[in-house]
Design an enzyme around this catalytic site. Sequence first.
Site, PDB file in Angstrom:
ATOM      1  N   LYS A  23       2.973  -6.971  12.744  1.00  0.00           N
ATOM      2  CA  LYS A  23       3.006  -5.630  12.442  1.00  0.00           C
ATOM      3  C   LYS A  23       1.983  -4.901  11.406  1.00  0.00           C
ATOM      4  O   LYS A  23       2.126  -5.304  10.376  1.00  0.00           O
ATOM      5  CB  LYS A  23       4.331  -5.156  11.947  1.00  0.00           C
TER       6      LYS A  23
ATOM      7  N   GLU B 169       2.387 -12.658  -0.326  1.00  0.00           N
ATOM      8  CA  GLU B 169       1.156 -12.186  -0.983  1.00  0.00           C
ATOM      9  C   GLU B 169       1.483 -10.652  -1.507  1.00  0.00           C
ATOM     10  O   GLU B 169       1.429  -9.702  -0.851  1.00  0.00           O
ATOM     11  CB  GLU B 169       0.036 -12.197  -0.155  1.00  0.00           C
TER      12      GLU B 169
ATOM     13  N   CYS C  83      -5.984  -5.614  -3.741  1.00  0.00           N
ATOM     14  CA  CYS C  83      -4.850  -6.263  -4.374  1.00  0.00           C
ATOM     15  C   CYS C  83      -4.987  -7.120  -5.853  1.00  0.00           C
ATOM     16  O   CYS C  83      -4.432  -7.082  -6.585  1.00  0.00           O
ATOM     17  CB  CYS C  83      -4.096  -7.439  -3.596  1.00  0.00           C
TER      18      CYS C  83
ATOM     19  N   GLU D 147       0.701  -1.526 -11.494  1.00  0.00           N
ATOM     20  CA  GLU D 147      -0.304  -1.689 -10.721  1.00  0.00           C
ATOM     21  C   GLU D 147      -0.640   0.030 -10.049  1.00  0.00           C
ATOM     22  O   GLU D 147       0.284   0.704  -9.992  1.00  0.00           O
ATOM     23  CB  GLU D 147       0.019  -2.327  -9.541  1.00  0.00           C
TER      24      GLU D 147
HETATM   25  P1  TAP Z   1       4.258  -2.017   1.224  1.00  0.00           P
HETATM   26  O1  TAP Z   1       4.924  -0.896   1.065  1.00  0.00           O
HETATM   27  O2  TAP Z   1       5.237  -3.239   0.689  1.00  0.00           O
HETATM   28  O3  TAP Z   1       4.142  -2.187   2.860  1.00  0.00           O
HETATM   29  C1  TAP Z   1       3.567  -3.412   3.262  1.00  0.00           C
HETATM   30  C2  TAP Z   1       3.888  -3.639   4.726  1.00  0.00           C
HETATM   31  O4  TAP Z   1       5.364  -3.730   4.878  1.00  0.00           O
HETATM   32  C3  TAP Z   1       3.866  -2.328   5.637  1.00  0.00           C
HETATM   33  O5  TAP Z   1       3.459  -2.972   7.007  1.00  0.00           O
HETATM   34  C4  TAP Z   1       5.119  -1.632   5.747  1.00  0.00           C
HETATM   35  O6  TAP Z   1       5.433  -0.986   6.808  1.00  0.00           O
HETATM   36  C5  TAP Z   1       6.106  -3.086   5.899  1.00  0.00           C
HETATM   37  N1  TAP Z   1       7.254  -2.794   5.246  1.00  0.00           N
HETATM   38  C6  TAP Z   1       7.887  -1.709   4.583  1.00  0.00           C
HETATM   39  N2  TAP Z   1       9.337  -1.815   4.419  1.00  0.00           N
HETATM   40  C7  TAP Z   1       9.275  -3.062   5.359  1.00  0.00           C
HETATM   41  C8  TAP Z   1      10.706  -3.800   5.447  1.00  0.00           C
HETATM   42  N3  TAP Z   1      11.993  -3.326   5.167  1.00  0.00           N
HETATM   43  N4  TAP Z   1      10.916  -4.960   6.186  1.00  0.00           N
HETATM   44  C9  TAP Z   1       9.390  -5.330   6.766  1.00  0.00           C
HETATM   45  N5  TAP Z   1       8.404  -4.693   6.564  1.00  0.00           N
HETATM   46  C10 TAP Z   1       8.461  -3.650   5.700  1.00  0.00           C
HETATM   47  O7  TAP Z   1       2.743  -1.983   0.727  1.00  0.00           O
HETATM   48  P2  TAP Z   1       1.971  -1.323   0.817  1.00  0.00           P
HETATM   49  O8  TAP Z   1       2.083   0.255   0.060  1.00  0.00           O
HETATM   50  O9  TAP Z   1       1.249  -1.043   2.245  1.00  0.00           O
HETATM   51  O10 TAP Z   1       0.665  -1.852   0.266  1.00  0.00           O
HETATM   52  C11 TAP Z   1       0.331  -1.882  -1.017  1.00  0.00           C
HETATM   53  C12 TAP Z   1       0.720  -3.119  -1.885  1.00  0.00           C
HETATM   54  O11 TAP Z   1       0.315  -4.444  -1.038  1.00  0.00           O
HETATM   55  C13 TAP Z   1       0.292  -3.274  -3.106  1.00  0.00           C
HETATM   56  O12 TAP Z   1       1.397  -3.610  -4.084  1.00  0.00           O
HETATM   57  C14 TAP Z   1      -0.814  -4.291  -3.150  1.00  0.00           C
HETATM   58  O13 TAP Z   1      -0.738  -5.115  -4.428  1.00  0.00           O
HETATM   59  C15 TAP Z   1      -0.203  -5.294  -2.174  1.00  0.00           C
HETATM   60  N6  TAP Z   1      -1.023  -6.076  -1.535  1.00  0.00           N
HETATM   61  C16 TAP Z   1      -1.228  -7.329  -1.902  1.00  0.00           C
HETATM   62  C17 TAP Z   1      -2.177  -8.227  -1.297  1.00  0.00           C
HETATM   63  C18 TAP Z   1      -2.083  -9.588  -1.834  1.00  0.00           C
HETATM   64  S1  TAP Z   1      -3.158 -10.494  -0.891  1.00  0.00           S
HETATM   65  N7  TAP Z   1      -1.299 -10.135  -2.792  1.00  0.00           N
HETATM   66  C19 TAP Z   1      -3.135  -7.695  -0.328  1.00  0.00           C
HETATM   67  C20 TAP Z   1      -3.080  -6.572  -0.365  1.00  0.00           C
HETATM   68  C21 TAP Z   1      -1.925  -5.675  -0.609  1.00  0.00           C
HETATM   69  P3  TAP Z   1       4.719   0.583   6.923  1.00  0.00           P
HETATM   70  O14 TAP Z   1       3.891   0.560   7.958  1.00  0.00           O
HETATM   71  O15 TAP Z   1       5.903   1.374   7.372  1.00  0.00           O
HETATM   72  O16 TAP Z   1       4.213   1.122   5.570  1.00  0.00           O
END
Ligand code: TAP
Length: 429
Positions: free
Chosen positions: A124, A200, A234, A331
């Site tokens: 997804k 992650e 990240c 963050e």
């Molecule tokens: P999230 O809001 O956590 O979303 C990540 C993914 O999870 C999206 O595809 C989201 O779908 C999905 N999601 C949301 N609710 C869910 C649920 N209840 N069950 C399963 N999946 C669900 O993060 P973001 O805002 O997209 O990304 C930013 C965060 O990612 C930051 O904190 C960043 O640090 C972290 N990040 C970490 C890394 C590593 S390698 N550690 C790399 C990149 C980013 P939607 O499409 O609906 O949003």
Amino acid sequence: MVSEVMFCSLTYCGRPVRLADLMEEHQEELATIESIDSGAVYTLALKTHVGMSIQTFRYFAGWCDKIQGKTIPINQARPNRNLTFTKREPLGVCAIVIPWNYPLMMLAWKSAACLATGNTLVLKPAQVTPLTALKFAELSVKAGIPKGVINILPGSGGMVGQRLSDHPDIRKLGFTGSTPIGKQIMKSCALSNLKKVSLELGGKSPLIIFSDCDMDKAVRMGMGSVFFNKGENCIAAGRLFVEESIHDEFISRVVKEIKKMKIGDPLDRSTDHGPQNHRAHLEKLLEYCEMGVKEGAILLYGGKQVDRPGFFMEPTVFTDVEDHMFIAKEESFGPIMVVSKFKDGDVDGVLQRANDSEYGLASGVFTRDINKAMYVSERLEAGTVFINTYNKTDVASPFGGFKQSGFGKDLGEDALLEYLRTKSVTVEY
Ligand code: TAP
């Protein structure tokens, strides 16, 4: 069963290599789509988002025929001889849920290891950046990956992501995203069928800059540690600790460099800094800056939306940030440099402050003193430590966090174990 069949076909038919070749043939198209979809500047999208994705598929394609167990002599004192051998088996159907900051690269980091180990996957992408994943699906068909092995399922996290976490036939969920959603996913995976999980998650990575550093390099890489991919990174350095005696010079050189950055259309090859990924994220970043000002940090540069159409944010610098402040702890995931001073020579003091975080994704140190660098690297509580460099991820280096930045590794040989189970077979003879 599908997994076993796939293991053979992927191993012996070179299809992952073909997939990497096809991605390379389409790299400019992929980079253009990625740039439009995520706001990454085209040059970075081509080199990093797409370039590293291709390398990742090539690297893991090389592992397909090297998934091996061990032979372990056991109970040697008995009259009968005994031997255990272990087999590494695929898990079956794996789910992958990824964020929007490096859409294709996050897909590649997880999918390539998942496929090399003989699993099938349902991925997804983030709702706001599904396009390169769909192009990837098209290329996987061209590469001859059998139907049903790679499944791209766009949709919302609350609906599709949640359903994947709850699904009784999925055996593993690999997630990259925020810490709160990671916790929710882990709970659902446990309550449904105790799926294997790797997470992650977020970070607030400290970067320590000592006065004996190579200043030119520290300025250049210190900027990259924050502003790379407009801070939507990240492992971005969430907090810079700069030794007092070089603090003012470091800051003034950073600000001078920021003023040279070209902000604009990400498809223009000369642009350094593109728009933030989406409106809600930009608004969150502006609130983050307001919070910093309210708490008394010095907003030295930026902090505002750029006056042009699109979600552009000024590269921003906060100084005099105190440990208790929100911006010191949380963050931003945006182009916001958060700088604190530390007293000259206080190595243990700065280490204590750097480790005083629930996150432990990455960290960095700049110094010419190798003994000090090694001392610091041994004590930093983070899954990755960069010494005199930053952002240097590589397909062969395991990548993943400590503490509330998650667990499990992407990349490197370690990543294979995330998608395998070990079976012990014991023989008496
Ligand atoms: P999230 O809001 O956590 O979303 C990540 C993914 O999870 C999206 O595809 C989201 O779908 C999905 N999601 C949301 N609710 C869910 C649920 N209840 N069950 C399963 N999946 C669900 O993060 P973001 O805002 O997209 O990304 C930013 C965060 O990612 C930051 O904190 C960043 O640090 C972290 N990040 C970490 C890394 C590593 S390698 N550690 C790399 C990149 C980013 P939607 O499409 O609906 O949003």
